[in-house]
Design a protein around this motif. Structure first.
Motif, mmCIF file in Angstrom:
data_model
loop_
_atom_site.group_PDB
_atom_site.id
_atom_site.type_symbol
_atom_site.label_atom_id
_atom_site.label_comp_id
_atom_site.label_asym_id
_atom_site.label_seq_id
_atom_site.Cartn_x
_atom_site.Cartn_y
_atom_site.Cartn_z
ATOM 1 N N HIS A 66 -141.634 -76.222 -36.304
ATOM 2 C CA HIS A 66 -141.445 -77.457 -36.039
ATOM 3 C C HIS A 66 -139.944 -77.942 -36.970
ATOM 4 O O HIS A 66 -139.402 -78.790 -36.394
ATOM 5 C CB HIS A 66 -142.783 -78.357 -36.456
ATOM 6 C CG HIS A 66 -143.692 -78.645 -35.323
ATOM 7 N ND1 HIS A 66 -144.400 -77.447 -35.092
ATOM 8 C CD2 HIS A 66 -144.221 -79.670 -34.631
ATOM 9 C CE1 HIS A 66 -145.072 -77.666 -34.037
ATOM 10 N NE2 HIS A 66 -145.006 -79.049 -34.025
ATOM 11 N N ILE A 101 -140.900 -70.529 -31.149
ATOM 12 C CA ILE A 101 -142.046 -71.494 -31.015
ATOM 13 C C ILE A 101 -143.302 -70.998 -30.874
ATOM 14 O O ILE A 101 -143.326 -70.178 -30.132
ATOM 15 C CB ILE A 101 -141.704 -72.559 -30.051
ATOM 16 C CG1 ILE A 101 -140.255 -73.240 -30.276
ATOM 17 C CG2 ILE A 101 -142.615 -73.804 -30.116
ATOM 18 C CD1 ILE A 101 -139.836 -73.861 -29.234
ATOM 19 N N ASN A 300 -138.710 -76.307 -25.157
ATOM 20 C CA ASN A 300 -139.809 -76.234 -25.953
ATOM 21 C C ASN A 300 -141.028 -75.390 -25.719
ATOM 22 O O ASN A 300 -140.391 -74.202 -25.434
ATOM 23 C CB ASN A 300 -140.506 -77.798 -25.470
ATOM 24 C CG ASN A 300 -141.616 -77.655 -24.474
ATOM 25 O OD1 ASN A 300 -141.600 -77.028 -23.527
ATOM 26 N ND2 ASN A 300 -142.623 -78.536 -24.517
ATOM 27 N N CYS A 361 -139.085 -76.256 -32.562
ATOM 28 C CA CYS A 361 -139.527 -77.568 -31.718
ATOM 29 C C CYS A 361 -138.612 -78.784 -31.910
ATOM 30 O O CYS A 361 -138.616 -79.231 -30.877
ATOM 31 C CB CYS A 361 -140.958 -77.956 -32.443
ATOM 32 S SG CYS A 361 -142.177 -76.732 -32.284
#
Length: 428
Positions: A66, A101, A300, A361
């Motif tokens: 993140h 991610i 993403n 992210c």
């Protein structure tokens, strides 16, 4: 009566012959995942419980995604705390230096198998359903307890069966299929349920597109989801793990009980777009023709795959991002970025005027590297379009697939990708 796939997986991990929806079971997860934001709280709770070691270090996965790379000292401190916990607890699966991610990284690195039960301190852990596994998001305290005890209680969910019939038209991806379902069931239509996907259109999806499909089931309130195993899944499993990966494949029994059955005909489906401010506020992209955009975001945890990058590049190749538009492309992992470079996709994106960022992210959660200003409009392949999700409270996010996003970057407004790629005259 027979059992659903979800019931079978919970039964297997609870050491029971059979379970049914609504039962409370104590099950042993195969993986316990934490990321940099939620990790710090979990570590503190873990120690406050008096725990001095994790039950099985091999089951724990720590991912710094993140806030990677860290945009401020506080974020860097979170990553440092994660690395310290890993050293203290002898955790080997540690990814804190921008490797990718979490939800894309786990299957890529061989940390997810069919039939697994995965818990994580992130709501999109349900992405594991793409691999005929069960993944569910939990709180930091829950995962802290599971790390200490090796088990956690669960209520076995009811299952909604979602069958997609018909052949997918051009430009339709897993993103469009899940948006079509959300439009039908709404954001709370699957609360604490498992969504099980099957049908001709699902079988036609590659593994990347199945991730996009499963990732957003939580936007309908789902606790978890599951894609029925087929030849595509079996080929992936054998290629990643060998023949032994098929030993724990499960399928729902023919006489399993479902709470409901949704049947969606995709044969005439147009590319879908979720309009602010809810993922279930879905319309065909053609209804948004002419909506000017300031930012396009392609990336993403499930839409920064090679499939997404190839789709975006196919639209951007030989074209330019419209003046005044920020087009940000984020490969979901470093390995995906490397593959994109080998295929010439990176060069295509950069020549078109796109910004290619690290695997993070980042802006998807409104944290850094692409946050939006007041009243700005975006098209994004991300999963949420609530107020303030990617920055300013007044900014507006439209969720769509990578083809639509890339076409909108070229046109400077939301368009059907066929208008850009085929060179057809744009309708008034």
């Amino acid at each position: 009566m027979g059992m659903t796939a979800a019931e079978k997986i919970f039964a297997a991990h609870a050491g029971l012959a059979a379970v049914s929806a609504g039962e409370i079971v104590v099950a042993k997860p195969d993986r316990m995942m934490l990321h940099d934001i939620t990790g710090e709280l979990a570590f503190a709770i873990f120690r406050s419980m008096g725990a001095t070691e994790v039950c099985d270090p091999d089951k724990v996965v720590l991912v710094g995604d993140h806030y990677s790379p860290p945009p401020h000292p506080e974020a860097a401190a979170l990553l440092a705390k994660m690395e310290r916990f890993a050293r203290d607890m002898e955790v080997q699966h540690v990814f804190t230096t921008g490797q990718g991610i979490e939800h894309t990284l786990l299957p890529e690195r061989g940390l997810l198998k069919p039939g697994n039960l995965v818990i994580g301190t992130d709501s999109h852990t349900c992405t594991a359903g793409a691999f005929s596994a069960l993944g569910t998001g939990m709180g930091s305290s829950d995962v802290a307890a599971a790390m200490a005890l090796g088990e956690m209680w669960f209520m076995v969910p009811e299952t909604i069966r979602a069958t997609y019939v018909g052949r997918r038209p051009a430009w339709i991806t897993g993103k469009d299929l899940i948006l079509a379902l959300l439009a039908r069931i709404t954001v709370d239509g699957a609360t604490y349920k498992c969504v099980e996907f099957d049908g001709e259109a699902i079988a036609s999806l590659n593994m990347d597109e199945r991730m996009a499909l499963c990732n957003m089931t939580v936007e309908g309130g789902a606790k978890t989801c599951f894609v029925a195993p087929d030849d595509t899944l079996r080929a992936w499993a054998v290629g990643k793990h060998g023949e032994g990966a098929l030993d724990h494949l499960v399928e729902s029994d023919a006489n399993a009980i479902y709470s409901q059955h949704q049947v969606i005909d995709v044969s005439e489906l147009e590319p879908q777009c979720a309009v602010p401010f809810s993922p279930d506020n879905v319309v065909p992209v053609g209804e948004l023709r002419g909506t000017r955009v300031n930012q396009v975001y392609i990336g993403n945890c499930s839409n920064g795959t090679m499939t997404d990058l190839r789709q975006a590049a196919s639209v951007l190749r030989g074209r330019k991002v419209a003046p005044g538009v920020r087009c940000i492309v984020v490969p979901a992992t470093q390995r995906i970025a490397a593959q994109a470079a080998r295929e010439g996709i990176m060069e295509t994106l950069l020549e078109a005027g796109a910004i290619v960022g690290p695997s993070t992210c980042g802006a998807c959660a409104g944290l850094h590297m692409g946050v939006m200003s007041n009243d700005e409009v975006a098209v994004a392949t991300t999963n949420r379009n609530y107020r303030g999700r990617m920055g300013a409270f007044s900014s507006r996010i439209h969720l769509a697939n990578a083809w639509v996003a890339a076409a909108s970057a070229v046109a400077g407004e939301i368009v059907h990708p066929g208008e850009v790629v085929t060179g057809e005259a744009m309708a008034a």
